[in-house]
Design a protein around this motif. Structure first.
Motif, PDB file in Angstrom:
ATOM      1  N   GLU A 168       0.856  -1.184   0.000  1.00 49.75           N
ATOM      2  CA  GLU A 168       0.000   0.000   0.000  1.00 49.75           C
ATOM      3  C   GLU A 168       0.890   1.230   0.000  1.00 49.75           C
ATOM      4  OE1 GLU A 168      -3.389   2.305   2.709  1.00 49.75           O
ATOM      5  OE2 GLU A 168      -2.802   0.249   3.221  1.00 49.75           O
ATOM      6  N   VAL A 169       0.686   2.116  -0.962  1.00 47.85           N
ATOM      7  CA  VAL A 169       1.505   3.317  -1.073  1.00 47.85           C
ATOM      8  C   VAL A 169       0.833   4.457  -0.316  1.00 47.85           C
ATOM      9  CG1 VAL A 169       2.516   5.009  -2.649  1.00 47.85           C
ATOM     10  CG2 VAL A 169       2.428   2.588  -3.297  1.00 47.85           C
ATOM     11  N   VAL A 170       1.584   5.077   0.594  1.00 51.34           N
ATOM     12  CA  VAL A 170       1.091   6.189   1.401  1.00 51.34           C
ATOM     13  C   VAL A 170       1.868   7.439   1.002  1.00 51.34           C
ATOM     14  CG1 VAL A 170       0.787   7.100   3.738  1.00 51.34           C
ATOM     15  CG2 VAL A 170       0.549   4.633   3.309  1.00 51.34           C
ATOM     16  N   ILE A 171       1.187   8.434   0.476  1.00 48.79           N
ATOM     17  CA  ILE A 171       1.830   9.694   0.101  1.00 48.79           C
ATOM     18  C   ILE A 171       1.816  10.614   1.308  1.00 48.79           C
ATOM     19  CG2 ILE A 171       1.787  11.671  -1.442  1.00 48.79           C
ATOM     20  CD1 ILE A 171       2.459   9.007  -2.799  1.00 48.79           C
ATOM     21  N   ALA A 172       3.022  11.023   1.723  1.00 50.32           N
ATOM     22  CA  ALA A 172       3.132  11.842   2.939  1.00 50.32           C
ATOM     23  C   ALA A 172       4.194  12.916   2.774  1.00 50.32           C
ATOM     24  CB  ALA A 172       3.449  10.956   4.148  1.00 50.32           C
ATOM     25  N   GLY A 173       4.156  13.600   1.654  1.00 54.74           N
ATOM     26  CA  GLY A 173       5.124  14.656   1.438  1.00 54.74           C
ATOM     27  C   GLY A 173       5.114  15.121   0.003  1.00 54.74           C
ATOM     28  N   GLU A 174       5.816  16.229  -0.246  1.00 55.62           N
ATOM     29  CA  GLU A 174       5.930  16.779  -1.593  1.00 55.62           C
ATOM     30  C   GLU A 174       7.256  16.349  -2.201  1.00 55.62           C
ATOM     31  OE1 GLU A 174       3.307  18.210  -2.792  1.00 55.62           O
ATOM     32  OE2 GLU A 174       2.313  18.067  -0.832  1.00 55.62           O
ATOM     33  N   GLY A 175       7.295  16.265  -3.526  1.00 54.73           N
ATOM     34  CA  GLY A 175       8.510  15.814  -4.191  1.00 54.73           C
ATOM     35  C   GLY A 175       8.840  14.399  -3.741  1.00 54.73           C
ATOM     36  N   THR A 176      10.120  14.144  -3.501  1.00 54.39           N
ATOM     37  CA  THR A 176      10.524  12.825  -2.990  1.00 54.39           C
ATOM     38  C   THR A 176      10.765  12.857  -1.487  1.00 54.39           C
ATOM     39  OG1 THR A 176      12.854  13.294  -3.502  1.00 54.39           O
ATOM     40  CG2 THR A 176      11.547  12.154  -5.195  1.00 54.39           C
ATOM     41  N   ARG A 177      10.438  13.971  -0.845  1.00 56.92           N
ATOM     42  CA  ARG A 177      10.673  14.098   0.598  1.00 56.92           C
ATOM     43  C   ARG A 177       9.451  13.655   1.381  1.00 56.92           C
ATOM     44  NH1 ARG A 177       9.363  17.676   4.481  1.00 56.92           N
ATOM     45  NH2 ARG A 177      10.783  17.850   6.275  1.00 56.92           N
ATOM     46  N   VAL A 178       9.681  12.868   2.421  1.00 56.64           N
ATOM     47  CA  VAL A 178       8.601  12.458   3.315  1.00 56.64           C
ATOM     48  C   VAL A 178       8.574  13.413   4.500  1.00 56.64           C
ATOM     49  CG1 VAL A 178       7.750  10.647   4.850  1.00 56.64           C
ATOM     50  CG2 VAL A 178       8.728  10.048   2.615  1.00 56.64           C
ATOM     51  N   ASP A 179       7.403  13.976   4.770  1.00 53.84           N
ATOM     52  CA  ASP A 179       7.196  14.853   5.924  1.00 53.84           C
ATOM     53  C   ASP A 179       6.890  13.962   7.130  1.00 53.84           C
ATOM     54  OD1 ASP A 179       5.955  16.373   7.951  1.00 53.84           O
ATOM     55  OD2 ASP A 179       5.260  17.859   6.511  1.00 53.84           O
ATOM     56  N   PRO A 180       7.759  13.923   8.150  1.00 51.40           N
ATOM     57  CA  PRO A 180       7.571  12.990   9.274  1.00 51.40           C
ATOM     58  C   PRO A 180       6.223  13.163   9.976  1.00 51.40           C
ATOM     59  CG  PRO A 180       9.743  13.989   9.366  1.00 51.40           C
ATOM     60  CD  PRO A 180       8.983  14.721   8.315  1.00 51.40           C
ATOM     61  N   ALA A 181       5.839  14.414  10.260  1.00 49.13           N
ATOM     62  CA  ALA A 181       4.573  14.650  10.959  1.00 49.13           C
ATOM     63  C   ALA A 181       3.389  14.213  10.099  1.00 49.13           C
ATOM     64  CB  ALA A 181       4.447  16.126  11.339  1.00 49.13           C
ATOM     65  N   ARG A 182       3.478  14.464   8.801  1.00 51.17           N
ATOM     66  CA  ARG A 182       2.386  14.036   7.907  1.00 51.17           C
ATOM     67  C   ARG A 182       2.323  12.515   7.830  1.00 51.17           C
ATOM     68  NH1 ARG A 182       1.533  15.834   1.535  1.00 51.17           N
ATOM     69  NH2 ARG A 182      -0.072  14.256   1.065  1.00 51.17           N
ATOM     70  N   ALA A 183       3.479  11.843   7.843  1.00 51.22           N
ATOM     71  CA  ALA A 183       3.488  10.377   7.825  1.00 51.22           C
ATOM     72  C   ALA A 183       2.734   9.824   9.028  1.00 51.22           C
ATOM     73  CB  ALA A 183       4.925   9.870   7.803  1.00 51.22           C
ATOM     74  N   VAL A 184       2.969  10.413  10.199  1.00 48.42           N
ATOM     75  CA  VAL A 184       2.249   9.990  11.406  1.00 48.42           C
ATOM     76  C   VAL A 184       0.745  10.160  11.208  1.00 48.42           C
ATOM     77  CG1 VAL A 184       1.835  10.572  13.834  1.00 48.42           C
ATOM     78  CG2 VAL A 184       4.178  10.401  12.982  1.00 48.42           C
ATOM     79  N   ARG A 185       0.331  11.294  10.664  1.00 56.78           N
ATOM     80  CA  ARG A 185      -1.097  11.561  10.473  1.00 56.78           C
ATOM     81  C   ARG A 185      -1.704  10.612   9.436  1.00 56.78           C
ATOM     82  NH1 ARG A 185       0.808  16.934  10.289  1.00 56.78           N
ATOM     83  NH2 ARG A 185       0.415  16.999   8.029  1.00 56.78           N
ATOM     84  N   GLU A 186      -1.000  10.393   8.338  1.00 57.42           N
ATOM     85  CA  GLU A 186      -1.530   9.535   7.280  1.00 57.42           C
ATOM     86  C   GLU A 186      -1.726   8.107   7.778  1.00 57.42           C
ATOM     87  OE1 GLU A 186      -2.607  10.258   4.300  1.00 57.42           O
ATOM     88  OE2 GLU A 186      -1.959  12.345   4.103  1.00 57.42           O
ATOM     89  N   LEU A 187      -0.789   7.615   8.555  1.00 58.95           N
ATOM     90  CA  LEU A 187      -0.923   6.266   9.095  1.00 58.95           C
ATOM     91  C   LEU A 187      -2.063   6.199  10.113  1.00 58.95           C
ATOM     92  CD1 LEU A 187       2.863   5.386   9.495  1.00 58.95           C
ATOM     93  CD2 LEU A 187       1.277   4.431   7.824  1.00 58.95           C
ATOM     94  N   ALA A 188      -2.174   7.234  10.952  1.00 59.76           N
ATOM     95  CA  ALA A 188      -3.260   7.267  11.930  1.00 59.76           C
ATOM     96  C   ALA A 188      -4.619   7.309  11.242  1.00 59.76           C
ATOM     97  CB  ALA A 188      -3.092   8.467  12.858  1.00 59.76           C
TER      98      ALA A 188
END
Length: 262
Positions: A168-188
């Motif tokens: 499962e692909v989770v998009i959590a940032g712009e470009g190729t950078r992952v935003d750590p706080a957004r990753a937490v929110r997307e998973l939650a």
């Protein structure tokens, strides 16, 4: 394993304290460890990290954490995984440590069922480039689908390869950078609120810098390695150090197992 500093937020203790205030020196059961390391019952997302460090600050030896670990550390490692909805790891750590799918463990089956969890936690791999081998068992043989967390600009062919492999692909940032706080929110948002990261140091450093880490479970190994091994958290520093509070501290054979909360 015995508690050096009994604390009030532990739901059970290994045994009645002796007159000195220390708990009886015996190995804790998995149920007792699970109670001691239980996630807060708020229902909100909670990100904890589990790391090991030597006395001189090395998080690895020869590129891996296993040489500075011990049997008790691995029991806590397994317990923390068994409590989590998702285990978050950086791509380099997945490669170096040879990550495989999390397995179902009978000792925790009833506890997970009661908490509304599946048989095992999902693994979420953080990678901006998606330079991953999707033929590995982590992607082809998981009990629950593995997730890959990436940015919106990740290579389209790699996103397609991940999905073809069943991830499962989770998009959590712009470009190729992952935003750590957004990753937490997307998973939650996907119901994965009990979160555990096992690093590596670069990923943990990103969570720390983003102010996203709620708890650190740190094993202090009574070893000295010298050399230039990484610390448990790397990357840019924070402007003002953030203070965490000691929630519990266990000891066995000279290893200290601390739990610190924001």
């Amino acid at each position: 394993m015995r508690s050096l500093f009994p604390v009030t937020d532990l739901t059970t203790t290994a045994a009645a304290p002796d007159p000195s205030g220390l708990l009886t020196d015996r190995e804790w059961s998995l149920d007792e460890l699970a109670d001691a390391y239980a996630y807060p019952a708020t229902g909100a997302s909670w990100l904890r990290a589990n790391m090991v460090s030597t006395l001189d600050g090395a998080a690895q030896h020869d590129g891996r954490s296993q040489p500075i670990s011990c049997a008790a550390d691995m029991r806590i490692f397994g317990t923390l995984r068994a409590l989590a909805d998702v285990v978050i790891a950086g791509a380099e750590t997945v490669r170096l440590e040879g990550y495989r799918p999390a397995r179902a463990r009978e000792a925790f089956a009833a506890r997970r069922t009661a908490a509304g969890q599946g048989p095992a936690p999902a693994i979420a791999v953080v990678s901006g480039s998606l330079d991953l081998d999707f033929a590995l068992p982590l992607f082809t043989e998981p009990l629950v689908p593995t997730l890959v967390v990436t940015g919106s600009g990740a290579p389209a062919d790699r996103i397609a390869a991940a999905r073809k492999a069943g991830a499962e692909v989770v998009i959590a940032g712009e470009g190729t950078r992952v935003d750590p706080a957004r990753a937490v929110r997307e998973l939650a948002d996907r119901g994965l609120r009990r979160q555990l990261t096992e690093g590596g140091p670069r990923l943990l450093g990103q969570f720390v810098a983003a102010g996203a880490l709620d708890e650190l479970c740190l094993t202090l190994s009574p070893m000295l390695t010298a050399g230039d091994a990484q610390r448990i958290a790397g990357g840019p520093g924070v402007a003002v150090p953030e203070r965490f509070a000691l929630a519990s501290l266990l000891e066995e054979d000279g290893f200290l197992f601390g739990r610190y909360r924001r």
